[in-house]
Design a protein around this motif. Structure first.
Motif, PDB file in Angstrom:
ATOM      1  N   LEU A 263     -39.133   9.852  20.716  1.00 19.22           N
ATOM      2  CA  LEU A 263     -40.165  10.375  20.702  1.00 19.22           C
ATOM      3  C   LEU A 263     -40.548  10.597  19.381  1.00 19.22           C
ATOM      4  O   LEU A 263     -41.496  10.877  19.399  1.00 19.22           O
ATOM      5  CB  LEU A 263     -40.201  11.893  21.306  1.00 19.22           C
ATOM      6  CG  LEU A 263     -39.976  11.684  22.776  1.00 19.22           C
ATOM      7  CD1 LEU A 263     -39.695  12.875  23.549  1.00 19.22           C
ATOM      8  CD2 LEU A 263     -40.819  10.998  23.749  1.00 19.22           C
ATOM      9  N   ALA A 264     -39.828  11.024  18.835  1.00 19.54           N
ATOM     10  CA  ALA A 264     -39.777  11.083  16.732  1.00 19.54           C
ATOM     11  C   ALA A 264     -40.926   9.469  16.412  1.00 19.54           C
ATOM     12  O   ALA A 264     -41.662  10.371  15.418  1.00 19.54           O
ATOM     13  CB  ALA A 264     -38.459  11.206  16.053  1.00 19.54           C
ATOM     14  N   ALA A 265     -39.955   8.517  16.591  1.00 17.10           N
ATOM     15  CA  ALA A 265     -40.777   7.847  16.459  1.00 17.10           C
ATOM     16  C   ALA A 265     -42.324   7.588  16.450  1.00 17.10           C
ATOM     17  O   ALA A 265     -43.179   7.236  15.924  1.00 17.10           O
ATOM     18  CB  ALA A 265     -40.474   6.034  16.411  1.00 17.10           C
ATOM     19  N   GLN A 266     -42.866   7.716  17.694  1.00 10.23           N
ATOM     20  CA  GLN A 266     -44.166   7.905  18.206  1.00 10.23           C
ATOM     21  C   GLN A 266     -44.948   9.247  17.444  1.00 10.23           C
ATOM     22  O   GLN A 266     -45.845   9.165  17.432  1.00 10.23           O
ATOM     23  CB  GLN A 266     -43.908   8.084  20.256  1.00 10.23           C
ATOM     24  CG  GLN A 266     -43.450   7.177  20.756  1.00 10.23           C
ATOM     25  CD  GLN A 266     -43.149   7.355  21.873  1.00 10.23           C
ATOM     26  OE1 GLN A 266     -44.113   8.133  22.298  1.00 10.23           O
ATOM     27  NE2 GLN A 266     -42.303   7.479  22.569  1.00 10.23           N
ATOM     28  N   LEU A 267     -44.412  10.097  17.804  1.00  8.11           N
ATOM     29  CA  LEU A 267     -45.151  11.181  16.931  1.00  8.11           C
ATOM     30  C   LEU A 267     -44.900  11.304  15.425  1.00  8.11           C
ATOM     31  O   LEU A 267     -45.645  12.246  14.566  1.00  8.11           O
ATOM     32  CB  LEU A 267     -44.131  13.021  17.146  1.00  8.11           C
ATOM     33  CG  LEU A 267     -44.378  13.063  18.408  1.00  8.11           C
ATOM     34  CD1 LEU A 267     -42.827  14.178  18.799  1.00  8.11           C
ATOM     35  CD2 LEU A 267     -45.520  13.825  18.732  1.00  8.11           C
ATOM     36  N   SER A 268     -44.681   9.771  14.722  1.00 12.19           N
ATOM     37  CA  SER A 268     -44.228   9.772  13.307  1.00 12.19           C
ATOM     38  C   SER A 268     -43.736  10.813  12.530  1.00 12.19           C
ATOM     39  O   SER A 268     -44.278  11.118  11.486  1.00 12.19           O
ATOM     40  CB  SER A 268     -46.219   9.308  12.559  1.00 12.19           C
ATOM     41  OG  SER A 268     -46.726   8.849  13.673  1.00 12.19           O
ATOM     42  N   LEU A 269     -43.112  11.256  12.988  1.00 15.35           N
ATOM     43  CA  LEU A 269     -42.007  12.413  12.753  1.00 15.35           C
ATOM     44  C   LEU A 269     -40.588  11.589  11.861  1.00 15.35           C
ATOM     45  O   LEU A 269     -40.044  10.747  12.477  1.00 15.35           O
ATOM     46  CB  LEU A 269     -40.893  13.151  13.415  1.00 15.35           C
ATOM     47  CG  LEU A 269     -42.382  14.474  14.393  1.00 15.35           C
ATOM     48  CD1 LEU A 269     -41.404  14.793  15.481  1.00 15.35           C
ATOM     49  CD2 LEU A 269     -42.614  15.524  13.354  1.00 15.35           C
ATOM     50  N   PRO A 270     -40.329  11.448  10.435  1.00 12.65           N
ATOM     51  CA  PRO A 270     -38.949  11.137   9.743  1.00 12.65           C
ATOM     52  C   PRO A 270     -37.878  11.445  10.382  1.00 12.65           C
ATOM     53  O   PRO A 270     -37.810  12.288  10.910  1.00 12.65           O
ATOM     54  CB  PRO A 270     -39.724  11.327   8.144  1.00 12.65           C
ATOM     55  CG  PRO A 270     -40.694  12.073   8.279  1.00 12.65           C
ATOM     56  CD  PRO A 270     -40.721  12.056   9.902  1.00 12.65           C
ATOM     57  N   VAL A 271     -36.990  10.596  10.848  1.00 14.58           N
ATOM     58  CA  VAL A 271     -35.122  10.378  10.605  1.00 14.58           C
ATOM     59  C   VAL A 271     -34.819  10.093   9.728  1.00 14.58           C
ATOM     60  O   VAL A 271     -34.716   9.123   9.463  1.00 14.58           O
ATOM     61  CB  VAL A 271     -35.486   9.707  12.135  1.00 14.58           C
ATOM     62  CG1 VAL A 271     -34.162  10.126  12.750  1.00 14.58           C
ATOM     63  CG2 VAL A 271     -35.933  10.490  13.223  1.00 14.58           C
ATOM     64  N   ARG A 272     -34.456  10.563   9.480  1.00 18.24           N
ATOM     65  CA  ARG A 272     -32.798  10.642   8.707  1.00 18.24           C
ATOM     66  C   ARG A 272     -31.345  10.630   9.706  1.00 18.24           C
ATOM     67  O   ARG A 272     -30.608  11.575  10.191  1.00 18.24           O
ATOM     68  CB  ARG A 272     -32.861  11.231   7.867  1.00 18.24           C
ATOM     69  CG  ARG A 272     -33.641  11.776   6.870  1.00 18.24           C
ATOM     70  CD  ARG A 272     -33.924  10.446   6.006  1.00 18.24           C
ATOM     71  NE  ARG A 272     -35.547  10.717   5.100  1.00 18.24           N
ATOM     72  CZ  ARG A 272     -36.670  10.358   5.571  1.00 18.24           C
ATOM     73  NH1 ARG A 272     -36.648   9.686   6.694  1.00 18.24           N
ATOM     74  NH2 ARG A 272     -37.813  10.794   4.954  1.00 18.24           N
ATOM     75  N   GLU A 273     -30.731   9.251   9.921  1.00 20.14           N
ATOM     76  CA  GLU A 273     -29.626   9.428  10.445  1.00 20.14           C
ATOM     77  C   GLU A 273     -28.615   8.897   9.634  1.00 20.14           C
ATOM     78  O   GLU A 273     -28.667   7.689   9.074  1.00 20.14           O
ATOM     79  CB  GLU A 273     -29.152   8.247  11.529  1.00 20.14           C
ATOM     80  CG  GLU A 273     -30.424   8.395  13.026  1.00 20.14           C
ATOM     81  CD  GLU A 273     -29.862   7.067  14.064  1.00 20.14           C
ATOM     82  OE1 GLU A 273     -28.967   7.132  14.682  1.00 20.14           O
ATOM     83  OE2 GLU A 273     -31.131   6.271  14.461  1.00 20.14           O
TER      84      GLU A 273
END
Length: 279
Positions: A212-222
């Motif tokens: 969902l974060a990818a769809q919302l263009s929210l950056p993610v740092r694993e």
């Protein structure tokens, strides 16, 4: 109704073999699935994780996805939950044999399960919850969804005694996850969460949120972060089968960010609700 080793029984009839290895050693695996209006959510993802856990522990797993799904839906229906919100619990142990630490020959795995009504935690999803920061005393294979949960149980109880909804665990200052959930924090608009290695569970809801974060263009740092970074977070939230996307508004009595549910969490909650047909 319960499902135990191929039989449908009620609570009064349920028997656990005294030398079942799940009972003696925690030598088994499990999955908890969410049921929304009688429909099992993310079944295939749960099944694949079940299979992986079995393989990691070298437990025989003879059930196909469709076979196990059929039993799962029977559990839902036999408990009168065909149109309800519920949870479904499935467990496989290595089986019963004379007690010995090594694996006995010719083990037959035992499948059991139950389903019960569980409403969505709407008030907590709206208002957020408190968390308590505690040392992570669990074993080093948290990626396996095994029955060895005593470390998580102790953490959950300590959090409860501190007036918190859930524990946030850390290993020597490195934050891992909750006692029964995964953890995300938000800093400067980006999501941070511990990488899915052996120190955390590869949560099904965690994966949904990443998508969902990818769809919302929210950056993610694993990537791993420490307790100091956690204390500086703008927002934080737990993810899990029963907690969905659960905002954390305070940790050890200190507010997270403004102390209110943040905008990023709200976006993810709305997007998650749409995946279960509520958007």
């Amino acid at each position: 109704m319960y499902f135990v080793d191929g039989r449908w029984v009620d609570a009064a009839e349920t028997l656990i073999h005294p030398e079942d290895r799940g009972y003696l050693f925690g030598d088994g695996i499990y999955e908890v699935c969410r049921v929304y209006q009688g429909k099992i959510y993310q079944w295939e993802a749960h099944y694949q994780r079940f299979v992986r856990s079995a393989a990691e522990l070298r437990i025989a797993f003879p059930w196909t996805s469709s076979e196990l799904q059929s039993t799962a839906y029977e559990l839902v229906e036999k408990n009168g939950l065909a149109a309800e919100d519920a949870i479904l619990y499935l467990q496989v142990t290595r089986g019963a044999a004379p007690r010995t630490h090594d694996f006995p020959e010719g083990m037959k795995p035992v499948l059991s399960g139950f389903a019960r009504k569980m409403a969505r935690p709407l008030a907590q999803l709206e208002n957020g919850v408190a968390a308590a920061l505690l040392p992570d005393i669990r074993w080093l294979r948290c990626d396996i969804k095994s029955l060895n949960l005593l470390g998580a149980v102790m953490a959950k109880q300590q959090a409860k005694e501190r007036g918190a909804f859930e524990a946030i665990l850390h290993r020597d200052g490195t934050v891992t996850e909750g006692s029964a959930s995964n953890l995300f924090v938000v800093k400067d608009g980006a999501l941070y969460t511990h990488p899915a290695n052996h120190l955390i569970l590869r949560g099904i809801t965690r994966q949904v949120v990443l998508e969902l974060a990818a769809q919302l263009s929210l950056p993610v740092r694993e990537e791993a972060f420490d307790t100091q970074f956690l204390a500086q977070a703008d927002e934080a939230f737990f993810t899990g089968t029963t907690v969905e996307v659960m905002p954390v508004v305070s940790i050890d009595g200190q507010p997270v960010g403004s102390g209110r549910v943040g905008a990023v969490v709200r976006k993810l909650q709305e997007a998650f609700a749409a995946t279960i047909g509520l958007g």
